[in-house]
Design a protein around this motif. Structure first.
Motif, short mmCIF file in Angstrom:
data_model
loop_
_atom_site.label_atom_id
_atom_site.label_comp_id
_atom_site.label_asym_id
_atom_site.label_seq_id
_atom_site.Cartn_x
_atom_site.Cartn_y
_atom_site.Cartn_z
N UNK A 141 46.19 34.22 92.24
CA UNK A 141 45.84 35.58 91.85
C UNK A 141 45.51 36.44 93.06
N UNK A 142 45.04 35.80 94.13
CA UNK A 142 44.56 36.53 95.30
C UNK A 142 45.16 35.87 96.54
N UNK A 143 45.97 36.62 97.27
CA UNK A 143 46.64 36.10 98.46
C UNK A 143 46.37 37.03 99.63
N UNK A 144 45.93 36.47 100.73
CA UNK A 144 45.70 37.22 101.97
C UNK A 144 46.68 36.68 103.01
N UNK A 145 47.65 37.50 103.36
CA UNK A 145 48.74 37.09 104.27
C UNK A 145 48.80 37.90 105.56
N UNK A 146 48.13 39.04 105.60
CA UNK A 146 48.30 39.94 106.75
C UNK A 146 47.97 39.21 108.06
N UNK A 147 48.58 39.70 109.11
CA UNK A 147 48.37 39.09 110.42
C UNK A 147 49.32 37.94 110.71
N UNK A 148 50.26 37.67 109.82
CA UNK A 148 51.28 36.65 110.06
C UNK A 148 52.55 37.34 110.56
N UNK A 149 53.38 36.64 111.34
CA UNK A 149 54.61 37.26 111.86
C UNK A 149 55.56 37.79 110.79
N UNK A 159 54.84 44.33 100.39
CA UNK A 159 54.24 44.22 99.06
C UNK A 159 55.33 43.92 98.03
N UNK A 160 56.43 44.66 98.09
CA UNK A 160 57.52 44.46 97.15
C UNK A 160 58.12 43.06 97.28
N UNK A 161 58.29 42.60 98.50
CA UNK A 161 58.86 41.27 98.74
C UNK A 161 57.94 40.18 98.21
N UNK A 174 43.75 42.06 100.20
CA UNK A 174 42.54 42.79 99.93
C UNK A 174 42.72 44.03 99.06
N UNK A 175 43.95 44.28 98.63
CA UNK A 175 44.25 45.45 97.79
C UNK A 175 44.54 45.00 96.37
N UNK A 176 43.85 45.60 95.40
CA UNK A 176 44.12 45.31 94.00
C UNK A 176 45.50 45.80 93.62
N UNK A 177 46.21 44.99 92.88
CA UNK A 177 47.55 45.34 92.41
C UNK A 177 47.44 45.68 90.93
N UNK A 178 47.40 46.95 90.64
CA UNK A 178 47.20 47.42 89.27
C UNK A 178 48.49 47.98 88.73
N UNK A 179 48.91 47.48 87.58
CA UNK A 179 50.12 48.00 86.95
C UNK A 179 51.38 47.82 87.77
#
Length: 181
Positions: A141-149, A159-161, A174-179
């Motif tokens: 439900x919650x994924x933190x990926x930023x900072x990866x190549x 985000x779309x990918x 860290x951003x809620x994905x609403x709708x």
């Protein structure tokens, strides 16, 4: 100077907290001086632990923790871990894995984590969005990926990918994905 052993870190934790670590649900062995370099079998004495933190040490390799039958949160951020491993024994209970700021390039080793809802794996070495395919069977439900190549270029496209591969996410970086936004 040799690193702190897990057994020594547990002993120091017990002295500081005036409690038996084996009886506690939360044990934090982070920021040891000198740092812990190796996870070892003494961690298996923590049979009641639900939240184990070994963050901010110098651990380079994860090990199996078969006695930690209640483990829900494992925090290994800010170490030197190159590979996710050893989670088969705790996969039935592990809900959160905090493993940001390491040297991890692939998302192998998570398939046993059938209850994993939170994966913090920012600032590692993940280079390909194809690695996310390995997470599709998990209830993330919650994924933190930023900072990866893999995040080089246009942020909105990321985000779309990611959502194309993991449509059930509720929070990304860290951003809620609403709708579906």
């Amino acid at each position: 100077m040799p690193g702190t052993t897990c057994a020594k870190a547990i002993q120091w934790w017990e002295e500081k907290n005036e409690k038996q670590a084996a009886e506690e649900e939360v044990v934090k062995l982070m920021c040891q001086t000198p740092p812990i370099e190796k996870m070892d079998s003494s961690l298996n004495s923590l049979v009641n632990v639900k939240h184990l933190s070994l963050s901010t040490n110098a651990i380079d390799k994860m090990i199996s923790l078969p006695n930690l039958k209640n483990l829900e949160i494992l925090s290994l951020g800010r170490n030197m871990i190159k590979k996710i491993a050893g989670l088969d024994e705790v996969g039935a209970t592990l809900r959160e894995l905090w493993i940001s700021y390491n040297l991890i390039a692939t998302l192998d080793g998570l398939n046993a984590c059938v209850k994993l809802r939170v994966l913090f794996i920012s600032n590692n070495m993940v280079k390909s969005f194809d690695e996310l395919d390995k997470l599709q069977s998990l209830p993330l439900e919650n994924l933190l990926l930023k900072g990866n190549p893999l995040y080089e270029g246009e942020p909105k496209a990321h985000v779309d990918t990611v959502l194309g591969k993991l449509p059930n996410l509720k929070t990304l970086d860290g951003e809620a994905l609403i709708g579906g936004d």
